[in-house]
Scaffold this active site. Structure first.
Site, PDB file in Angstrom:
ATOM      1  N   HIS A  11       0.826  -1.215   0.000  1.00  0.00           N
ATOM      2  CA  HIS A  11       0.000   0.000   0.000  1.00  0.00           C
ATOM      3  C   HIS A  11       0.858   1.262   0.000  1.00  0.00           C
ATOM      4  CE1 HIS A  11       0.872   0.990   4.196  1.00  0.00           C
ATOM      5  NE2 HIS A  11       0.747  -0.307   4.457  1.00  0.00           N
ATOM      6  N   ARG A  62      -6.126   1.063   3.972  1.00  0.00           N
ATOM      7  CA  ARG A  62      -4.965   1.593   3.238  1.00  0.00           C
ATOM      8  C   ARG A  62      -4.587   0.681   2.066  1.00  0.00           C
ATOM      9  NH1 ARG A  62      -3.396  -0.215   8.282  1.00  0.00           N
ATOM     10  NH2 ARG A  62      -1.484  -1.454   8.530  1.00  0.00           N
ATOM     11  N   GLU A  89      -1.735  -6.648   7.687  1.00  0.00           N
ATOM     12  CA  GLU A  89      -0.401  -6.408   8.220  1.00  0.00           C
ATOM     13  C   GLU A  89      -0.221  -7.219   9.504  1.00  0.00           C
ATOM     14  OE1 GLU A  89       2.579  -6.039   8.207  1.00  0.00           O
ATOM     15  OE2 GLU A  89       2.976  -3.920   7.841  1.00  0.00           O
ATOM     16  N   HIS A 159       0.429  -5.530   2.603  1.00  0.00           N
ATOM     17  CA  HIS A 159       1.269  -4.810   3.572  1.00  0.00           C
ATOM     18  C   HIS A 159       2.688  -5.371   3.581  1.00  0.00           C
ATOM     19  CE1 HIS A 159      -2.527  -3.189   5.257  1.00  0.00           C
ATOM     20  NE2 HIS A 159      -2.981  -4.345   4.826  1.00  0.00           N
TER      21      HIS A 159
END
Length: 207
Positions: A11, A62, A89, A159
């Site tokens: 991202h 995100r 993440e 992520h």
């Protein structure tokens, strides 16, 4: 010939990347620069003449927004998108929301370094990279890889740590090697796979 295409993109810069905070599963948005990075990723992929059939992303905005902006820039907003927390993440537990410098003051430079850069030592209440791999890899093997091998051109927006799990397998890296691997925000990595799921070619669009 089947085009077994897999593109990974971390991202774009998030609000907490900018302010040096541990983010983990906290759901923060992209900065203005992060939006630019996501659009730039789309322009780079469009210049490669790539078309996608399916997109995968995490449960965090995100990564979702990066996928959305990348596809929008490519004129491909209509493809199916699958969201799953397996691609989230790494969970930083008690470190989440803390400034990295504050965390060093609280627990000491060495301890924070161990949590950030060891393979299997989790921060309090959180996940190690090994834990992140344990949820990300089965999802890749069961859901994403079969798509790619069927010839569905696949874009994954996720992520730093969840993508490290995929890269570790794709590039056959050791835990030590993957820890040293830095992933820039908003930079697509293009893999083409052989029929046996090994990497036929890799192109990093960092330049």
């Amino acid at each position: 010939m089947t085009d077994r295409l897999l593109v990974l993109v971390r991202h774009g810069e998030s609000e907490w990347n900018l302010t040096n905070l541990f983010t983990g599963w906290k759901d923060v948005d992209l900065t203005e620069n992060g939006v630019k990075e996501a659009r730039n990723a789309g322009r780079k992929l469009k210049a490669q003449g790539i078309r996608f059939d399916v997109g995968y992303t995490s449960a965090l905005k995100r990564a979702q927004r990066t996928l959305e902006l990348t596809l929008e820039e490519m004129g491909q907003s209509n493809i199916p998108v699958i969201k799953n927390l397996a691609l989230n993440e790494r969970d930083y537990g008690d470190l989440s929301g803390l400034n990295k410098d504050e965390a060093r003051k609280k627990w000491g430079e060495e301890q924070v370094h161990v949590w950030r850069r060891s393979y299997d030592v989790p921060p309090p209440g959180g996940e190690s990279l090994k834990d992140t791999l344990a949820r990300t890899l089965p999802y890749y093997v069961q859901e994403i890889l079969p798509c790619v091998l069927r010839g569905e051109r696949t874009l994954v927006s996720a992520h730093g740590n969840s993508l490290r799990a995929l890269i570790m397998v794709l590039e056959k890296l050791s835990p030590k090697q993957i820890l040293a691997r830095e992933l820039a925000t908003g930079v697509p990595i293009i893999y083409r796979l052989n029929a046996d799921a090994t990497v036929a070619s890799k192109l990093d669009l960092a330049a």
